[in-house]
Design a protein around this motif. Structure first.
Motif, PDB file in Angstrom:
ATOM      1  N   UNK A 142     -17.668   2.510  -2.604  1.00 30.11           N
ATOM      2  CA  UNK A 142     -16.389   2.969  -3.152  1.00 30.11           C
ATOM      3  C   UNK A 142     -15.531   3.698  -2.131  1.00 30.11           C
ATOM      4  N   UNK A 143     -16.046   3.864  -0.919  1.00 23.21           N
ATOM      5  CA  UNK A 143     -15.241   4.454   0.155  1.00 23.21           C
ATOM      6  C   UNK A 143     -14.479   3.379   0.922  1.00 23.21           C
ATOM      7  N   UNK A 144     -14.814   2.116   0.690  1.00 26.42           N
ATOM      8  CA  UNK A 144     -14.135   1.011   1.373  1.00 26.42           C
ATOM      9  C   UNK A 144     -13.397   0.179   0.327  1.00 26.42           C
ATOM     10  N   UNK A 145     -12.154   0.564   0.083  1.00 28.81           N
ATOM     11  CA  UNK A 145     -11.320  -0.095  -0.922  1.00 28.81           C
ATOM     12  C   UNK A 145     -10.073  -0.659  -0.251  1.00 28.81           C
ATOM     13  N   UNK A 146      -9.766  -1.903  -0.556  1.00 28.81           N
ATOM     14  CA  UNK A 146      -8.556  -2.561  -0.058  1.00 28.81           C
ATOM     15  C   UNK A 146      -7.765  -3.111  -1.238  1.00 28.81           C
ATOM     16  N   UNK A 147      -6.517  -3.454  -0.991  1.00 27.84           N
ATOM     17  CA  UNK A 147      -5.690  -4.124  -1.982  1.00 27.84           C
ATOM     18  C   UNK A 147      -5.108  -5.379  -1.353  1.00 27.84           C
ATOM     19  N   UNK A 148      -4.832  -6.360  -2.189  1.00 33.86           N
ATOM     20  CA  UNK A 148      -4.177  -7.591  -1.741  1.00 33.86           C
ATOM     21  C   UNK A 148      -3.240  -8.047  -2.845  1.00 33.86           C
ATOM     22  N   UNK A 149      -2.179  -8.739  -2.473  1.00 33.87           N
ATOM     23  CA  UNK A 149      -1.251  -9.219  -3.483  1.00 33.87           C
ATOM     24  C   UNK A 149      -0.407 -10.357  -2.962  1.00 33.87           C
ATOM     25  N   UNK A 187       2.992  -9.566  -6.588  1.00 32.88           N
ATOM     26  CA  UNK A 187       1.778  -8.786  -6.401  1.00 32.88           C
ATOM     27  C   UNK A 187       1.744  -8.094  -5.059  1.00 32.88           C
ATOM     28  N   UNK A 188       2.332  -8.736  -4.036  1.00 36.02           N
ATOM     29  CA  UNK A 188       2.401  -8.109  -2.731  1.00 36.02           C
ATOM     30  C   UNK A 188       3.248  -6.855  -2.759  1.00 36.02           C
ATOM     31  N   UNK A 189       4.397  -6.929  -3.445  1.00 33.80           N
ATOM     32  CA  UNK A 189       5.218  -5.723  -3.548  1.00 33.80           C
ATOM     33  C   UNK A 189       4.494  -4.637  -4.346  1.00 33.80           C
ATOM     34  N   UNK A 190       3.783  -5.048  -5.399  1.00 31.10           N
ATOM     35  CA  UNK A 190       3.057  -4.085  -6.220  1.00 31.10           C
ATOM     36  C   UNK A 190       2.083  -3.275  -5.382  1.00 31.10           C
ATOM     37  N   UNK A 191       1.197  -3.956  -4.667  1.00 34.35           N
ATOM     38  CA  UNK A 191       0.171  -3.219  -3.916  1.00 34.35           C
ATOM     39  C   UNK A 191       0.739  -2.565  -2.670  1.00 34.35           C
ATOM     40  N   UNK A 192       1.878  -3.061  -2.173  1.00 36.73           N
ATOM     41  CA  UNK A 192       2.459  -2.428  -0.984  1.00 36.73           C
ATOM     42  C   UNK A 192       2.837  -0.974  -1.269  1.00 36.73           C
TER      43      UNK A 192
END
Length: 327
Positions: free
Chosen positions: A146-153, A157-162
């Motif tokens: 849980x210390x290594x979390x990433x996001x993708x979109x 979805x890209x704007x959301x996670x950005x």
């Protein structure tokens, strides 16, 4: 419905796949587990938040990536990416946002103008409920890192996670809005993510999608940007370079993968064998699979060998299908 809105929806909407055979498959033989829906109660949202969890059946210290879908899609989309990431050691969490066609919300719904904000809140809710979500897969809770979390979109979805990476939305007063940077997120992958607003937006987009006015000055979390050099948006007065703005203007977006000949679906990342893919290319999808996975492993401090290998292979290819640039 306004004809311009119909055209816009056709660009961003990517229907469920047909029954054609998969065009891209995981490079690993590792079995994966996928559970859906994991339901997060959200009474103030109007609909509970539903999340899909995909993970390798074995392995420990698994990093996590939250994947945000594009307009109209759902937690059941993007199997070419999800299958690859999960088969190669990632836990993938996919929320279904309120714009999903599976929910049937129309522009007449009072929540509609705020969906872009609710999307960001949904990703935050997923992170807040991480222990509950991974517990839906028996034994998975003890195997995640849980210390290594990433996001993708992808796309919207890209704007959301950005925004969790540090981007802000410029308001009607011309000033950037609240900073939603989430320190739990250590890296991101931004796929066909819309660029800056102002004169770069068509009149229709400016009137109907005012949130498409990002400010990238505070996007400092490391990110890979992926763009197609044939991705001509109906929402922008500019060309495909609009989708590279986040790389050009943010300090955190360190690398840009440009795919030659790719349009908005980037070769078909949203579904296996989808008939609506205008630029179908198993080779492009395979490159995105490997490059995004390798980048995240590098950015999360796991191993940078694969990322170096992807970069070397592209640089030395006689007829490359893409190019990686760095700041």
């Amino acid at each position: 419905m306004d004809t311009a809105l119909i055209a816009t929806e056709r660009q961003f909407r990517m229907p469920a796949p047909d029954t054609a055979a998969p065009r891209a498959v995981p490079a690993s033989t590792t079995a994966i587990i996928s559970v859906k829906p994991v339901v997060l109660p959200a009474p103030e949202r109007g609909d509970d938040l539903r999340v899909r969890v995909s993970a390798p059946a074995s392995g420990s210290d698994l990093p996590i990536v939250v994947l945000a879908h594009g307009f109209g899609l759902s937690m059941s989309s993007y199997d070419p990416l999800v299958d690859f990431w999960a088969a190669n050691g990632f836990v993938v969490l996919q929320p279904t946002f309120l714009d999903s066609l599976t929910l049937g919300i129309t522009p007449a719904d009072p929540r509609y103008p705020d969906i872009w904000r609710i999307r960001v809140q949904d990703v935050e809710r997923v992170l807040d409920a991480l222990d509950h979500i991974v517990a839906a897969v028996p034994g998975l809770g003890d195997r995640v890192d849980s210390e290594r979390i990433a996001v993708a979109g992808h796309s919207w979805g890209g704007q959301t996670v950005s925004m969790l990476l540090g981007a802000r939305v410029v308001g009607a007063d011309g000033q950037p809005g609240p900073d939603k940077t989430d320190t739990r997120v250590k890296a991101g992958v931004l796929l066909a993510t819309t660029g800056i607003g102002g004169d770069a937006l068509t009149p229709f987009a400016a009137e109907n999608f005012s949130f498409m006015s990002p400010d990238f000055d505070r996007l400092t979390t490391p990110a890979l940007v992926v763009a197609g050099d044939h991705d001509q948006s109906l929402l922008s007065t500019r060309g495909p370079d609009w989708f590279t703005d986040v790389y050009r203007y943010s300090p955190g977006a360190q690398s840009l993968l440009t795919l030659f000949g790719a349009e908005h679906s980037l070769g078909g990342i949203h579904a296996y064998g989808a008939k609506d893919t205008t630029d179908e290319s198993p080779e492009r999808v395979a490159l995105i699979q490997k490059a995004s996975w390798a980048y995240l492993r590098s950015a999360l401090g796991i191993d940078d060998r694969e990322w170096k290998q992807v970069r070397t292979e592209l640089a030395e290819a006689a007829d490359p299908i893409g190019r990686i640039d760095d700041k």
